[in-house]
Design a protein around this motif. Sequence first.
Motif: not given
Lengths: 358, 86
Positions: A51-58, A310-331
């Motif tokens: 649980l305390n090992l995190e894989l980050l995406s750059g 920008g924050l996601i690409l530098t692993a400073k935020a996860t997609p879930e932290e973006c308010e638009l994720f899965g709402k205004t923004c989907t594949p």
Amino acid sequence: MSLEFRDRALGKKVVRLIHSLMLDDAVRIMHVCGTHEQTITKHGLRTLLPLNLELLSGPGCPVCVTSTKDIDEAIFLAKSGATLVTYGDMMRVPGSDMSLAEAKADGADVKVAYSVNDAVRMASNAKNDVVFFGIGFETTAPSNAAAIFNKPPENFSILISHKLVPPAMDALVGDGDVNFDGLIAPGHVSTIIGTRPYERFAGMGMPVVVTGFEPLDVLFAILMILKQMRKGRSEVENEYARVVTEQGNRKAQELMDEVFDVADAYWRGIGEIANSGLAIKPKFCQFDAREKYDIDVGEVQDLPLGCSCGLILTAKATPEECELFGKTCTPENPYGPCMVGAEGTCHNWWKYGRYGVE
Amino acid sequence: MCIAIPGKIIEIGADKKVATIDFSGVKQVVRLDLLGELDDGHIGNYVLVHVGYAIQLMTQQEAEETLKVFHEYADAMEKELQGKST
Ligand code: SF4
């Protein structure tokens, strides 16, 4: 027969070893390759880890980091009469006002190709000017160098937008608030550049493992990084020795040196990174779309309003932290660049879930 | 986008600039500019292909050896850990 690299029992053993070797403190390991993120989410690797090992995406998604200005320039060229040829992944990435797909729907001549060779062939068979949108990292850049070196027809040129991975890693490791303890280096970029460019990160105290794209490869990389951390070491290790060598592909490097100069480049959402891009050398300027045409795109908007790519690409935020994720923004309806293609972190997290639940 | 796919060389073009590659049944002609000279002796070998260009020569043997090395690595590590806990 295939060159598959899967073995369930071995995978389980490696997971057990990861748990045994895990340190008491939290560990954060960053990868810088969209295809690694795909392997991780698709196979639910995060569920298998402590649980305390995190894989980050750059910043490993070439489509995501292609600057808005370059996309706007491609659209400008397509709208001013040239045939703009691009990889399919690039079609739906939003520019300042629209994507290439939208420009095409508007009547601009945009075509999708799998290889720069297809674009060269189109130019040979057409009177019209053909411009290839040359995006991608070191894996892809040599193909465009070869196309230019082989003297394509006069009506062919490339809108160059390549990015180099080690300078981006420099920016991440050199960042005042480095938020990771080890690096997984991209396998196919390393096929070209070799393992040497990563030595400097090891020198800065960062364990680096060059890794392939099977789940087992990624698990092994994690294990190797933990082992280095346990021993208080930081080295470059090559997990992907079946295709990556220390020197990399010399022939490809020579072709790139012949055709390109290293230049500063703008990474979308991140900013300008010194020496992190390529420009076509003056002696090949007749194949450089920026030299050939007067491109004027005016004001450029880096990211759409509210997109945290920008924050996601530098692993400073996860997609879930973006308010638009899965709402205004989907594949289906990507609002930001990280949601568009198979390498975007937002895309993968939406499709497979953070923990890979399909 | 950076993904490269292994395929088997089944034919080298007369000008040695291209080769026909078999990707589990799907055949494709790829360019060899990034590999240097290949000849008929390479037929049956595998190459890693990215956007229509072969970027690395590889062998089935290498893949099998890696798997063997990794089994050994994991076994050795397991023993080391067991040694510590007993
Ligand atoms: S979910 Fe969409 S808007 Fe939010 S960061 Fe990702 S790409 Fe940008």
